[in-house]
Scaffold this active site. Structure first.
Site, PDB file in Angstrom:
ATOM      1  N   ARG A  77      -2.777  13.957 -14.001  1.00 51.31           N
ATOM      2  CA  ARG A  77      -2.322  12.555 -13.992  1.00 51.31           C
ATOM      3  C   ARG A  77      -3.250  11.691 -14.848  1.00 51.31           C
ATOM      4  NH1 ARG A  77       0.597  15.160 -12.101  1.00 51.31           N
ATOM      5  NH2 ARG A  77       1.428  14.699 -14.149  1.00 51.31           N
ATOM      6  N   GLN A 111       0.049  -1.198  -5.823  1.00 47.87           N
ATOM      7  CA  GLN A 111      -0.014   0.107  -5.151  1.00 47.87           C
ATOM      8  C   GLN A 111      -0.271   1.187  -6.187  1.00 47.87           C
ATOM      9  OE1 GLN A 111       3.412   0.318  -2.015  1.00 47.87           O
ATOM     10  NE2 GLN A 111       4.021  -1.108  -3.593  1.00 47.87           N
ATOM     11  N   ASN A 112      -0.221   0.801  -7.451  1.00 46.89           N
ATOM     12  CA  ASN A 112      -0.365   1.794  -8.518  1.00 46.89           C
ATOM     13  C   ASN A 112      -1.824   2.174  -8.718  1.00 46.89           C
ATOM     14  OD1 ASN A 112       2.327   1.458  -8.775  1.00 46.89           O
ATOM     15  ND2 ASN A 112       2.220   0.183 -10.618  1.00 46.89           N
ATOM     16  N   HIS A 129      -4.284   1.137  -3.226  1.00 51.72           N
ATOM     17  CA  HIS A 129      -4.177   2.593  -3.055  1.00 51.72           C
ATOM     18  C   HIS A 129      -5.163   3.362  -3.934  1.00 51.72           C
ATOM     19  CE1 HIS A 129       0.225   2.363  -1.366  1.00 51.72           C
ATOM     20  NE2 HIS A 129      -0.680   1.929  -0.516  1.00 51.72           N
ATOM     21  N   THR A 197       8.853  -1.767  -6.400  1.00 48.08           N
ATOM     22  CA  THR A 197       8.403  -0.927  -5.278  1.00 48.08           C
ATOM     23  C   THR A 197       9.567  -0.704  -4.314  1.00 48.08           C
ATOM     24  OG1 THR A 197       6.894  -0.740  -3.383  1.00 48.08           O
ATOM     25  CG2 THR A 197       7.290  -2.960  -4.206  1.00 48.08           C
ATOM     26  N   SER A 198       9.641   0.524  -3.785  1.00 46.66           N
ATOM     27  CA  SER A 198      10.792   0.899  -2.960  1.00 46.66           C
ATOM     28  C   SER A 198      10.704   0.343  -1.543  1.00 46.66           C
ATOM     29  CB  SER A 198      10.894   2.425  -2.896  1.00 46.66           C
ATOM     30  OG  SER A 198       9.712   2.961  -2.339  1.00 46.66           O
TER      31      SER A 198
HETATM   32  N1  APR Z   1      11.874  -1.762 -13.172  1.00 41.61           N
HETATM   33  C1  APR Z   1      11.842  -2.161 -11.869  1.00 41.61           C
HETATM   34  N2  APR Z   1      11.903  -1.327 -10.833  1.00 41.61           N
HETATM   35  C2  APR Z   1      12.014  -0.008 -11.115  1.00 41.61           C
HETATM   36  C3  APR Z   1      12.069   0.493 -12.444  1.00 41.61           C
HETATM   37  C4  APR Z   1      12.006  -0.455 -13.491  1.00 41.61           C
HETATM   38  N3  APR Z   1      12.045  -0.090 -14.769  1.00 41.61           N
HETATM   39  N4  APR Z   1      12.179   1.852 -12.385  1.00 41.61           N
HETATM   40  C5  APR Z   1      12.174   2.180 -11.088  1.00 41.61           C
HETATM   41  N5  APR Z   1      12.081   1.078 -10.321  1.00 41.61           N
HETATM   42  C6  APR Z   1      12.009   0.977  -8.859  1.00 41.61           C
HETATM   43  C7  APR Z   1      12.806   2.010  -8.107  1.00 41.61           C
HETATM   44  O1  APR Z   1      14.134   1.562  -7.899  1.00 41.61           O
HETATM   45  C8  APR Z   1      12.036   2.099  -6.795  1.00 41.61           C
HETATM   46  O2  APR Z   1      12.498   1.133  -5.855  1.00 41.61           O
HETATM   47  O3  APR Z   1      10.653   1.234  -8.525  1.00 41.61           O
HETATM   48  C9  APR Z   1      10.605   1.730  -7.194  1.00 41.61           C
HETATM   49  C10 APR Z   1       9.624   2.887  -7.161  1.00 41.61           C
HETATM   50  O4  APR Z   1       9.508   3.329  -5.842  1.00 41.61           O
HETATM   51  P1  APR Z   1       8.492   4.470  -5.395  1.00 41.61           P
HETATM   52  O5  APR Z   1       8.649   5.612  -6.325  1.00 41.61           O
HETATM   53  O6  APR Z   1       8.704   4.694  -3.941  1.00 41.61           O
HETATM   54  O7  APR Z   1       7.065   3.824  -5.693  1.00 41.61           O
HETATM   55  P2  APR Z   1       6.229   2.791  -4.824  1.00 41.61           P
HETATM   56  O8  APR Z   1       7.106   1.873  -4.053  1.00 41.61           O
HETATM   57  O9  APR Z   1       5.232   2.180  -5.735  1.00 41.61           O
HETATM   58  O10 APR Z   1       5.493   3.777  -3.817  1.00 41.61           O
HETATM   59  C11 APR Z   1       4.553   3.247  -2.918  1.00 41.61           C
HETATM   60  O11 APR Z   1       3.991   5.418  -2.110  1.00 41.61           O
HETATM   61  O12 APR Z   1       3.566   7.651  -2.608  1.00 41.61           O
HETATM   62  C12 APR Z   1       3.009   6.443  -2.294  1.00 41.61           C
HETATM   63  O13 APR Z   1       0.827   5.754  -2.722  1.00 41.61           O
HETATM   64  C13 APR Z   1       2.064   5.980  -3.353  1.00 41.61           C
HETATM   65  O14 APR Z   1       1.656   3.761  -4.188  1.00 41.61           O
HETATM   66  C14 APR Z   1       2.664   4.689  -3.829  1.00 41.61           C
HETATM   67  C15 APR Z   1       3.466   4.228  -2.637  1.00 41.61           C
END
Ligand code: APR
Length: 257
Positions: A77, A111-112, A129, A197-198
């Site tokens: 990574r 969270q990134n 994180h 973020t999801s």
């Molecule tokens: N623009 C905006 N949103 C986007 C884009 C984009 N180009 N591409 C994807 N997304 C959205 C997706 O729809 C989703 O809702 O980004 C979100 C990513 O979600 P996750 O993959 O779950 O990431 P995140 O919410 O940051 O995860 C939180 O989980 O695994 C742990 O510690 C890790 O920090 C991470 C935490």
């Protein structure tokens, strides 16, 4: 989910647009803001993160079971993050502009674990994180900038003992960092933006509710799709962060948002 359109923009008596009234903006970012920079999100490919079960590579149990795999995973990574293809996108850059032009405070809570906010020039970035380009001594908790690989034989600068260095990442089951500071910021916020973020991971998924406990805080979610917590927000802006965030920033700075 319908994208939001702003129909009426407030103007002063001379008809000029009003400058932003926000004093304390808190922006939560997740993997979606870095997706257009070439970094995979966590949950978009059947719950796998770069072809690995997240619990294998992002939990203390996974680390005890197979440390070599975990070291190798984060080393990969890191290489990806420092590769020529990965660079900040228009969303990261727009947030830099917001931080530099808004008279009030703009804090980014991410969270990134990438460094794209910092690379684009943002300040006041809180990495709840952890950070990919750092490692931590298991014994002294000292944190080191580590751009290269680490493994079981790596020696930390503090105790000079092999096997004490781990990635400076908050894994599942561990407590995110800076929570008291983040909670205070959310209580003071008058605008809370959640970008990419999801909303599936606690406690970040609760931030919108904490922000709403404060002083009339407006809450806005930016995402390409509906999320688990969309219903909590006052407004939703649908679309890729690289397209939507620059427009939102422009409107905030003009007092149109
Ligand atoms: N623009 C905006 N949103 C986007 C884009 C984009 N180009 N591409 C994807 N997304 C959205 C997706 O729809 C989703 O809702 O980004 C979100 C990513 O979600 P996750 O993959 O779950 O990431 P995140 O919410 O940051 O995860 C939180 O989980 O695994 C742990 O510690 C890790 O920090 C991470 C935490």
């Amino acid at each position: 989910m319908a994208g939001q359109r702003i129909l009426f923009w407030p103007c002063n008596k001379q008809g000029a647009p009003m400058a932003s009234h926000y004093k304390n903006i808190v922006i939560l970012t997740g993997a979606g803001i870095s997706a257009e920079s070439g970094i995979s999100t966590f949950r978009d490919s059947n719950g796998l993160w770069e072809n690995h079960d997240v619990m294998e590579v992002a939990s203390p149990q996974g680390f005890s079971a197979n440390p070599s795999l975990v070291y190798r995973f984060y080393n990969e990574r890191k290489k990806q993050l420092q590769s020529i293809e990965v660079k900040p996108n228009l969303a990261h850059e727009a947030l830099v502009e917001l931080q530099s032009k808004l008279p009030g405070n703009v804090t980014i809570v991410t969270q990134n674990v990438d460094d794209l906010h910092e690379r684009s020039g943002s300040r006041d970035v809180i990495h709840m994180h952890g950070e990919l380009l750092k490692s931590r001594c298991l014994k002294t908790e000292q944190i080191f900038k580590t751009l290269g690989d680490i493994d079981e034989l790596s020696i930390c600068e503090c105790c000079q003992t092999p096997g004490n260095l781990r990635p400076h990442i908050v894994w599942f089951g561990e407590i995110p960092m800076f929570m008291n500071q983040i909670e205070s910021l959310l209580h003071e916020a008058d605008l809370f933006l959640s970008i990419g973020t999801s909303g599936q991971v606690y406690p970040a998924s609760m931030f919108v509710q904490i922000a709403k406990l404060g002083n009339e805080c407006k809450t806005v979610e930016v995402n390409v799709e509906e999320t688990a917590v969309s219903w909590n927000f006052d407004e939703k802006v649908q679309g890729p962060a690289g397209e939507t965030v620059p427009v939102i920033v422009e409107n905030i700075l003009k007092g149109h948002f």
